[in-house]
Structures are given as C-alpha cells and as structure tokens.
Write a protein that holds these residues in place. Structure first.
Motif, PDB file in Angstrom:
ATOM      1  N   VAL A 252      39.243  48.756  43.852  1.00 31.74           N
ATOM      2  CA  VAL A 252      37.855  48.460  43.206  1.00 31.74           C
ATOM      3  C   VAL A 252      38.068  49.238  41.937  1.00 31.74           C
ATOM      4  CG1 VAL A 252      36.640  48.108  45.260  1.00 31.74           C
ATOM      5  CG2 VAL A 252      36.560  50.598  44.608  1.00 31.74           C
ATOM      6  N   ARG A 253      38.700  49.904  41.442  1.00 30.31           N
ATOM      7  CA  ARG A 253      38.729  50.531  40.114  1.00 30.31           C
ATOM      8  C   ARG A 253      39.439  49.557  39.280  1.00 30.31           C
ATOM      9  NH1 ARG A 253      39.346  55.127  43.570  1.00 30.31           N
ATOM     10  NH2 ARG A 253      41.724  55.166  43.340  1.00 30.31           N
ATOM     11  N   GLY A 254      39.903  48.272  39.565  1.00 28.19           N
ATOM     12  CA  GLY A 254      40.770  47.393  38.899  1.00 28.19           C
ATOM     13  C   GLY A 254      39.650  46.162  38.400  1.00 28.19           C
ATOM     14  N   LEU A 255      40.326  45.108  38.291  1.00 23.02           N
ATOM     15  CA  LEU A 255      39.649  43.933  37.879  1.00 23.02           C
ATOM     16  C   LEU A 255      38.493  43.455  38.861  1.00 23.02           C
ATOM     17  CD1 LEU A 255      42.587  41.815  36.575  1.00 23.02           C
ATOM     18  CD2 LEU A 255      40.750  42.705  35.097  1.00 23.02           C
ATOM     19  N   SER A 256      38.594  43.392  40.054  1.00 23.73           N
ATOM     20  CA  SER A 256      37.657  42.952  40.975  1.00 23.73           C
ATOM     21  C   SER A 256      36.996  44.337  41.526  1.00 23.73           C
ATOM     22  CB  SER A 256      38.364  42.175  42.141  1.00 23.73           C
ATOM     23  OG  SER A 256      37.249  41.802  42.943  1.00 23.73           O
ATOM     24  N   GLY A 257      36.084  44.736  40.760  1.00 25.69           N
ATOM     25  CA  GLY A 257      35.385  45.956  41.152  1.00 25.69           C
ATOM     26  C   GLY A 257      34.842  46.640  39.713  1.00 25.69           C
ATOM     27  N   LEU A 258      35.550  47.510  39.252  1.00 28.12           N
ATOM     28  CA  LEU A 258      35.235  47.947  38.153  1.00 28.12           C
ATOM     29  C   LEU A 258      35.005  47.101  36.928  1.00 28.12           C
ATOM     30  CD1 LEU A 258      34.315  50.409  36.271  1.00 28.12           C
ATOM     31  CD2 LEU A 258      36.719  51.004  36.126  1.00 28.12           C
ATOM     32  N   GLY A 259      35.920  46.222  36.467  1.00 26.22           N
ATOM     33  CA  GLY A 259      35.965  45.194  35.637  1.00 26.22           C
ATOM     34  C   GLY A 259      34.788  44.332  35.771  1.00 26.22           C
TER      35      GLY A 259
ATOM     36  N   ARG B 144      53.014  33.585  43.688  1.00 27.52           N
ATOM     37  CA  ARG B 144      53.168  32.262  43.566  1.00 27.52           C
ATOM     38  C   ARG B 144      51.875  31.726  42.959  1.00 27.52           C
ATOM     39  NH1 ARG B 144      55.880  32.200  48.728  1.00 27.52           N
ATOM     40  NH2 ARG B 144      54.501  30.654  49.639  1.00 27.52           N
ATOM     41  N   LEU B 145      50.622  31.916  43.720  1.00 28.52           N
ATOM     42  CA  LEU B 145      49.433  31.424  43.286  1.00 28.52           C
ATOM     43  C   LEU B 145      48.915  31.765  41.903  1.00 28.52           C
ATOM     44  CD1 LEU B 145      47.376  31.993  46.213  1.00 28.52           C
ATOM     45  CD2 LEU B 145      47.839  29.680  45.517  1.00 28.52           C
ATOM     46  N   ALA B 146      49.411  33.239  41.507  1.00 32.18           N
ATOM     47  CA  ALA B 146      49.180  33.612  40.137  1.00 32.18           C
ATOM     48  C   ALA B 146      50.019  32.943  39.133  1.00 32.18           C
ATOM     49  CB  ALA B 146      49.373  35.274  40.117  1.00 32.18           C
ATOM     50  N   GLN B 147      51.214  32.562  39.468  1.00 28.87           N
ATOM     51  CA  GLN B 147      52.008  31.955  38.432  1.00 28.87           C
ATOM     52  C   GLN B 147      51.578  30.361  38.571  1.00 28.87           C
ATOM     53  OE1 GLN B 147      54.703  32.711  36.512  1.00 28.87           O
ATOM     54  NE2 GLN B 147      54.872  35.048  37.336  1.00 28.87           N
ATOM     55  N   ALA B 148      51.162  29.689  39.482  1.00 31.97           N
ATOM     56  CA  ALA B 148      50.797  28.269  39.371  1.00 31.97           C
ATOM     57  C   ALA B 148      49.394  28.327  38.720  1.00 31.97           C
ATOM     58  CB  ALA B 148      50.489  27.856  40.805  1.00 31.97           C
ATOM     59  N   ILE B 149      48.622  29.191  38.924  1.00 39.18           N
ATOM     60  CA  ILE B 149      47.103  29.167  38.214  1.00 39.18           C
ATOM     61  C   ILE B 149      46.969  29.664  36.743  1.00 39.18           C
ATOM     62  CG2 ILE B 149      44.789  29.675  38.601  1.00 39.18           C
ATOM     63  CD1 ILE B 149      45.413  29.418  41.400  1.00 39.18           C
ATOM     64  N   SER B 150      47.915  30.660  36.477  1.00 42.05           N
ATOM     65  CA  SER B 150      47.655  31.351  35.149  1.00 42.05           C
ATOM     66  C   SER B 150      48.056  30.421  34.039  1.00 42.05           C
ATOM     67  CB  SER B 150      48.369  32.622  35.104  1.00 42.05           C
ATOM     68  OG  SER B 150      47.933  33.510  36.188  1.00 42.05           O
ATOM     69  N   GLY B 151      47.560  30.754  32.812  1.00 35.68           N
ATOM     70  CA  GLY B 151      47.930  30.064  31.496  1.00 35.68           C
ATOM     71  C   GLY B 151      47.737  30.888  30.508  1.00 35.68           C
ATOM     72  N   PRO B 152      47.636  30.255  29.288  1.00 36.50           N
ATOM     73  CA  PRO B 152      47.635  31.394  28.043  1.00 36.50           C
ATOM     74  C   PRO B 152      46.292  32.035  27.850  1.00 36.50           C
ATOM     75  CG  PRO B 152      48.597  29.013  27.662  1.00 36.50           C
ATOM     76  CD  PRO B 152      48.010  29.088  28.821  1.00 36.50           C
ATOM     77  N   THR B 153      45.232  31.461  28.305  1.00 32.69           N
ATOM     78  CA  THR B 153      43.989  32.116  28.132  1.00 32.69           C
ATOM     79  C   THR B 153      43.530  32.741  29.455  1.00 32.69           C
ATOM     80  OG1 THR B 153      42.700  30.187  28.567  1.00 32.69           O
ATOM     81  CG2 THR B 153      43.598  30.741  26.353  1.00 32.69           C
TER      82      THR B 153
ATOM     83  N   LEU C  78      40.189  34.727  44.855  1.00 33.77           N
ATOM     84  CA  LEU C  78      40.334  34.875  43.473  1.00 33.77           C
ATOM     85  C   LEU C  78      39.023  35.490  43.133  1.00 33.77           C
ATOM     86  CD1 LEU C  78      41.288  32.148  40.771  1.00 33.77           C
ATOM     87  CD2 LEU C  78      39.183  33.484  40.656  1.00 33.77           C
ATOM     88  N   SER C  79      38.875  36.478  42.430  1.00 30.92           N
ATOM     89  CA  SER C  79      37.633  37.314  42.013  1.00 30.92           C
ATOM     90  C   SER C  79      38.248  38.373  40.605  1.00 30.92           C
ATOM     91  CB  SER C  79      37.316  38.234  43.057  1.00 30.92           C
ATOM     92  OG  SER C  79      35.919  38.669  42.900  1.00 30.92           O
ATOM     93  N   GLY C  80      37.022  38.616  40.359  1.00 25.84           N
ATOM     94  CA  GLY C  80      37.133  39.496  39.061  1.00 25.84           C
ATOM     95  C   GLY C  80      36.300  38.990  37.701  1.00 25.84           C
ATOM     96  N   PRO C  81      36.380  39.619  36.819  1.00 25.57           N
ATOM     97  CA  PRO C  81      35.301  39.472  35.501  1.00 25.57           C
ATOM     98  C   PRO C  81      35.618  38.291  34.862  1.00 25.57           C
ATOM     99  CG  PRO C  81      36.894  41.131  35.053  1.00 25.57           C
ATOM    100  CD  PRO C  81      37.263  40.830  36.409  1.00 25.57           C
TER     101      PRO C  81
ATOM    102  N   THR D 232      40.737  35.729  29.683  1.00 24.99           N
ATOM    103  CA  THR D 232      40.069  36.024  30.663  1.00 24.99           C
ATOM    104  C   THR D 232      41.197  36.592  31.875  1.00 24.99           C
ATOM    105  OG1 THR D 232      38.064  34.652  30.664  1.00 24.99           O
ATOM    106  CG2 THR D 232      38.495  35.629  32.630  1.00 24.99           C
ATOM    107  N   ALA D 233      41.031  37.990  32.425  1.00 25.86           N
ATOM    108  CA  ALA D 233      41.830  38.225  33.452  1.00 25.86           C
ATOM    109  C   ALA D 233      41.101  38.409  34.877  1.00 25.86           C
ATOM    110  CB  ALA D 233      42.524  39.544  32.866  1.00 25.86           C
ATOM    111  N   MET D 234      41.723  37.764  35.814  1.00 23.84           N
ATOM    112  CA  MET D 234      41.055  38.237  37.210  1.00 23.84           C
ATOM    113  C   MET D 234      42.031  38.546  38.242  1.00 23.84           C
ATOM    114  SD  MET D 234      38.225  34.825  36.899  1.00 23.84           S
ATOM    115  CE  MET D 234      37.383  35.482  38.452  1.00 23.84           C
ATOM    116  N   ALA D 235      41.749  38.878  39.474  1.00 21.12           N
ATOM    117  CA  ALA D 235      42.644  38.978  40.457  1.00 21.12           C
ATOM    118  C   ALA D 235      42.652  38.078  41.431  1.00 21.12           C
ATOM    119  CB  ALA D 235      42.129  40.418  41.120  1.00 21.12           C
TER     120      ALA D 235
END
Length: 329
Positions: A237-244, A164-173, A135-138, A150-153
């Motif tokens: 690296v032009r996405g969230l974990s990199g440029l973001g 499946r991990l994204a679905q389990a961990i993601s929430g409204p914010t 899990l990484s990102g801004p 907040t959005a991460m990868a």
C-alpha cells in the motif's frame, strides 16, 4: 499469452472504455469492448466516441464493440470493468462464455458488499476454473483514454501470470507493474476511496490542508494494518495501489469520492446510490465491519462509515479523532 492476444473488456463505462482504447493503441492485441446496452454499443461502433463517459475523446478505429456475451469466447484475457457490486452478476452472466484458459482481471476498486470478500475471492468462487487477477492504481479514465502517462499495478496469485498480463496490456502511455499481492493491491484500491471521502470532508468543512495531510498519512497507516491482518503485504500500500492512488483521489476534483466528501463537508445529504458512482461509500461500512472482526484499529474508516450512515455528525467525528489517546508514530 502472446502477441496478437485477443482481449475483451467487459463494461462500457468510462474506465472500461478507456482501458479498451489504450490497450488497442498498443497494437499488440485485438480488443473488443463488451456491454449489455445494445443501442450504446451500436452508437460507439458508428461514432467512435463515448460522449457520456469520455466526451471529446476519439476511440481507435480498430477497437471492436459488441453487446453479445459470446464476444468474449475467443479472448485469452477478459477485463471486468464494471462497478464492484456488479462483478458477481457479471461473473454469472459472462462466465459460461469464457474460453477455457481465459484469465479474468477485475478492474473495480471495492469489496463485495454481500459476502464482505475481496473481489478476487468472490470471482474465484464464481469462476473456479479461471485464474483471477486484479488491476488497480492511480489512473483516471479520461487521462488513460487521452494517452496521458499512467502507471498502475496488476496482481495475480502466480507472479508469472501477473508479469504476462503486464506485458500484454502495457503500452507507450499505460504502464503496469506486476505483483503477487492481490490482497494488498485490492485493499489499497478500495480503502483509498474511503480516505478520499475523508479528505473531501476536510475540504468541504474548510479545516485546512494540514488536516488533509494528517488524514493521508494516518490513513495510510490504517491501510497497512488492515492489509497485514488480511494476509497481504503492508509495503504494497506504499506503492501505486495505495499511496499513489490515495494521493490522486484525495487531491483531485476529478475524484468522485473526493467530491462526495466535499458535499458531506458542506452539509449536503449526499446519496451514493444516485448519480455518480461512489465506491468508497460502500467500502467504508464493509471495511469498518471487517476491521472490527479482525481487531484492527481503523478510526478514520470508522468515522467515515458512521458519517455516511448518519450515526455521527462531522464536528463530533473531528473531535473524536483529535482527542484519541496520544500514541507513537
């Protein structure tokens, strides 16, 4: 994985505590924050506040706390939220307590100093029977814990696991985007710290925002070359974990790496082994060494590594970067 998944977050620093809090607030999982300091975990349980790491932020009533390693034994997802150089020790300490089908997610932004390996590669050696994701990102811990958007990868070798991990961990914010490029996601997270130090040096020296913009853009090119050479996808690296993440840490004074660079730019002797954790200070020398071995040109990373090691002064580094042979974009 399904709703009501049990999730353990190992590492009770700012980032681990913030992740545990925001995942708890989704209401989808029973979450336990696990740390080795029994007194700290008892205080968190009693006070519902981590004054040292996240001052003034209330922790959810349903978040559980434990100092016992077997607290992870029923978790299907285990997030390792300790610093990068502590991940190998954590794998050896907590590995025997992992459930047979548990997925381990490394949440650190660095490269293993001993082996020079990506953290997922190191964890796969230490925990060979478990799927390893990253899990990484801004995302600053305080923003995440406050419920700010907040959005991460999140990346796994198997895209279905990442989804499946994204679905389990993601929430409204807290929104996660799934990826199968673990190499790109990890190196984006590690190398942006190095470039944030470079941007801090620029700010500390007072040489202008134009120089910062040049470092961000040319640094992104370095990251892309290195990721490709390591078998990842340059576009990652032009996405969230990199440029973001780079934009965030290269411009915000919440960033420890930026503040470390500013101190260097002011002429201070800044020791990354004392006080605040500065992941980029460790990643710089490792990445520079690996890049040389791969024949990848990374002049900014090389300069940051040499400045931190005391082998190059800042004026000379700037002169060398500005007098490199003229090339195409």
């Amino acid at each position: 994985m399904s709703d009501n998944e049990r999730i353990a977050v190992v590492g009770a620093g700012a980032f681990g505590t913030a992740l545990a809090a925001v995942i708890t607030l989704t209401g989808k999982s029973q979450v336990t924050l696990v740390g080795r300091n029994a007194a700290l975990m008892a205080d968190l349980r009693a006070d519902r506040m981590h004054d040292t790491a996240l001052p003034g932020i209330d922790l959810p009533d349903s978040l559980q706390f434990s100092a016992e390693p077997d607290a992870i034994s029923s978790a299907g997802i285990v997030l390792f939220a300790m610093p990068s150089q502590a991940q190998a020790d954590a794998a050896r300490h907590y590995g025997p307590y992992l459930a047979q089908d548990a997925v381990v997610v490394t949440c650190a932004k660095g490269i293993d100093k001993v082996s020079g390996d990506l953290l997922t590669d190191m964890l796969e050696r230490e925990l060979p029977r478990h799927a390893i994701a990253v899990l990484s990102g801004p995302g600053f811990a305080s923003d995440i814990a406050k419920g700010l958007p907040t959005a991460m990868a999140i990346a796994a070798a198997d895209m279905a696991v990442a989804e499946r991990l994204a679905q389990a961990i993601s929430g409204p914010t807290f929104r996660l985007y799934a990826s199968s490029d673990r190499v790109g996601v990890q190196l984006g997270g590690a190398l942006k710290n190095v470039l944030a130090i470079a941007c801090g040096i620029v700010e500390g020296c007072g040489i202008g925002d134009s120089a910062r913009a040049a470092l961000i853009s040319r640094g992104l090119a370095e990251m892309s070359r290195f990721v490709s050479a390591k078998g990842g996808k340059a576009e990652t690296v032009r996405g969230l974990s990199g440029l973001g993440d780079l934009v965030l840490t290269a411009t915000s004074h919440q960033s420890r790496n930026l503040r470390f660079g500013i101190a260097l730019g002011h002429g201070e002797t800044a020791d990354p082994s004392h006080g605040e954790l500065v992941e980029g200070a460790y990643a710089a020398s490792i990445a520079a060494r690996l890049a040389r071995g791969l024949g990848v040109d990374m002049p900014i990373t090389e300069a940051v590594s040499a400045i931190i090691d005391g082998k190059l002064d800042i004026p000379t580094a700037i002169e060398q970067l500005m007098t490199r042979p003229i090339t195409t974009e």
